[in-house]
Design an enzyme around this catalytic site. Structure first.
Site, short mmCIF file in Angstrom:
data_model
loop_
_atom_site.label_atom_id
_atom_site.label_comp_id
_atom_site.label_asym_id
_atom_site.label_seq_id
_atom_site.Cartn_x
_atom_site.Cartn_y
_atom_site.Cartn_z
N HIS A 75 0.84 -1.20 0.00
CA HIS A 75 0.00 0.00 0.00
C HIS A 75 0.88 1.25 0.00
O HIS A 75 1.69 1.43 0.90
CB HIS A 75 -0.91 0.01 1.23
CG HIS A 75 -2.10 -0.88 1.07
ND1 HIS A 75 -3.23 -0.78 1.85
CD2 HIS A 75 -2.34 -1.89 0.20
CE1 HIS A 75 -4.11 -1.68 1.48
NE2 HIS A 75 -3.60 -2.38 0.49
N TYR A 203 -8.70 5.57 8.01
CA TYR A 203 -8.84 5.89 9.43
C TYR A 203 -9.85 7.04 9.51
O TYR A 203 -9.57 8.12 8.99
CB TYR A 203 -7.52 6.36 10.03
CG TYR A 203 -6.43 5.31 10.11
CD1 TYR A 203 -5.63 5.00 9.02
CD2 TYR A 203 -6.19 4.64 11.31
CE1 TYR A 203 -4.62 4.04 9.11
CE2 TYR A 203 -5.17 3.69 11.42
CZ TYR A 203 -4.40 3.39 10.31
OH TYR A 203 -3.40 2.45 10.41
N PRO A 295 -3.35 0.55 19.03
CA PRO A 295 -3.14 0.04 17.66
C PRO A 295 -3.27 1.09 16.55
O PRO A 295 -2.99 0.79 15.39
CB PRO A 295 -4.23 -1.03 17.51
CG PRO A 295 -5.26 -0.68 18.52
CD PRO A 295 -4.54 -0.01 19.65
N LYS A 299 1.76 -0.07 15.09
CA LYS A 299 3.18 -0.18 15.46
C LYS A 299 3.52 -1.40 16.33
O LYS A 299 4.69 -1.76 16.45
CB LYS A 299 3.62 1.08 16.22
CG LYS A 299 3.68 2.32 15.36
CD LYS A 299 4.93 2.34 14.49
CE LYS A 299 4.83 3.28 13.32
NZ LYS A 299 4.62 2.65 12.03
N TYR A 386 4.60 6.57 9.90
CA TYR A 386 3.68 5.46 9.59
C TYR A 386 4.41 4.33 8.87
O TYR A 386 4.18 3.16 9.15
CB TYR A 386 2.50 5.97 8.74
CG TYR A 386 1.39 4.96 8.64
CD1 TYR A 386 0.43 4.84 9.64
CD2 TYR A 386 1.29 4.09 7.54
CE1 TYR A 386 -0.58 3.89 9.58
CE2 TYR A 386 0.29 3.15 7.46
CZ TYR A 386 -0.64 3.06 8.47
OH TYR A 386 -1.65 2.11 8.39
#
Ligand code: FAD
Ligand code: PHB
Length: 397
Positions: A75, A203, A295, A299, A386
């Site tokens: 991704h 998100y 979460p 990570k 990220y």
């Protein structure tokens, strides 16, 4: 009492313990793994799904990345939903790296198969695991298996037994320092066999609370909604879950969602936690045994991988050089990376969840997100974290 010997006794056959075993094996170091549960139970736990590039690199180095490369989904961006709009953080074009969607279950299966293939010893359903003399020079681990008592003599013990394990708990409170934060909500997660109608993770920050649209494969979705800590899974029928998920995701996504039956549904609390140090004599902690992140930043699994990468290097160099120096460096090296991941996970959690009753925090959250959507620098910073900070840069003194 049956007695055996190994160089490193590893407690826990989650991703941290199994990967450490594999990396040590490739470095010519013998290890025995003790796991409280059965292999089927370990494989049945549905957990993380996003791997950083650094994690993929370590799995390659460990010789367990063939299926990951064949089946993992790369991704190059993630989306953030806010006030009815979706904003893409273009990871790859911002920082030149992507993430790989590959379930923790699959990674665990690959590691179990590699371990079985090399004939290394793993004891599943090991009961009453107890650590002895880790502060001295002859550590031992005792356990019960198949109705018998066993003892393993070793040079070192690796505590890879998760947050509720026995390793950290074996260290007296006065020898360790703990830092923690509990969040006033949990995540309700659902797994369903339906093709994901989204091509990248979303998100969503909504007035009804956080939601996350994720996936495991081209035919399987993993979705979450922020829920109350008092909620029980039984209170959430599939219909109620999908209804809430659609409302939080906004109309565009809602229209695409299929109300598929769940094949797994569970609630996890959100917590930030770090113990210091990570080394106590001949005992080393790694993974969730040493730290927990909420979460939201994806990570937890990735940190477990960087810990055991550092630990295998420390043990390898110690055996080669015969000095304590590599062992001394393990804890500070890990902690520098751990705290940066804690910061990012805490930041993501603060920006995306509903913290009821705090009007100032709500305005700050909106301002922070607007700044993120408008600022290249802010997007770069989010992307850099990220996809995962480089192992060595984060570890630099
Ligand atoms: P674990 O996976 O916990 O493995 C520890 C192992 O030690 C277990 O197999 C356990 O059975 C064993 N063990 C425990 N006690 C003993 C004992 N006394 N003797 C012998 N063996 C013992 N991260 C994300 O990024 N995204 C997610 O969606 C996500 N969801 C999660 C959901 C839950 C319910 C949990 C608990 C964690 C989740 N995480 C998630 C975090 C991520 O899965 C962990 O960071 C990762 O599993 C850490 O690996 P580990 O090997 O350190 O610990
Ligand atoms: C998941 O797919 O389970 C997942 C993905 C991203 C997260 C957390 C969980 O931040």
């Amino acid at each position: 009492m049956a007695r055996t010997r190994t160089q490193v006794a590893i407690v826990g056959a989650g991703p941290a313990g199994l990967l450490l075993g594999q990396l040590l094996h490739r470095a010519g170091i013998d290890a025995t793994i003790l796991e409280r549960r059965s292999a089927e139970y370990v494989l049945g736990r549905i957990r993380a799904g996003v791997l950083e590039q650094g994690t993929v690199d370590v799995l390659e180095q460990a010789g367990v990345a063939a299926r990951l490369h064949a089946e993992g989904l790369v991704h190059e961006g993630v989306e953030i939903g806010f006030e009815g709009r979706r904003h893409r953080i273009a990871l790859k074009s911002l920082v030149g790296k992507a993430v790989t969607v590959y379930g923790q279950t699959e990674m665990t299966r690959d590691l179990m198969e590699a371990r079985a293939a090399c004939g290394a010893r793993t004891v599943y359903e090991a009961g009453d695991v107890a650590l002895h003399d880790w502060a001295g020079s002859h550590p031992r681990v005792t356990f019960r298996h198949g109705g018998e008592s066993h003892e393993i003599d070793c040079d070192f013990i690796a505590g890879c037994d998760g947050y509720h394990g026995v390793s950290r708990a074996s260290v007296p409170l006065e020898r360790r320092q703990e830092f923690s934060r509990e969040y006033p909500f949990g995540w309700l997660g659902v797994l369903a066999d339906v093709p994901p109608p989204w091509s990248e993770l979303i998100y969503a920050n909504s007035a009804r609370g956080f939601a996350l649209a994720s996936l495991r494969s081209p035919t399987r979705v993993r979705c979450y909604v922020q829920c109350s800590l008092q909620d029980k899974v039984e209170q959430w029928s599939d219909a109620r879950f999908w209804d809430e998920f659609r409302r939080r995701m906004g109309e565009e996504v809602a229209d695409l969602v299929t109300l598929a039956p769940s094949i797994e549904k569970s609630i996890a609390p959100l917590r930030s936690y770090v113990v210091e140090p990570l080394r106590f004599g001949r005992l080393f902690l790694a993974g969730d045994a040493a730290h927990i992140v909420p979460p939201t930043g994806a990570k937890g699994l990735n940190l477990a991988v960087s810990d055991v990468y550092y630990l295998h290097e420390a043990l390898r160099d110690h055996y080669r050089e015969g000095t304590e120096r590599p062992l001394d460096e393990y804890s500070p090296r890990c902690l520098r990376r751990i705290w940066k991941a804690e910061r990012f996970s805490w930041w993501m959690t603060r920006q995306l969840h509903l913290f009821p009753g705090d009007a100032f925090a709500l305005r700050m959250q909106r301002t922070e997100l607007e700044y993120l959507f408008d600022s290249h620098a802010a997007q770069f910073s989010m992307a850099e974290n990220y996809v995962g900070l480089p192992f060595d840069e984060a570890a630099r003194a």
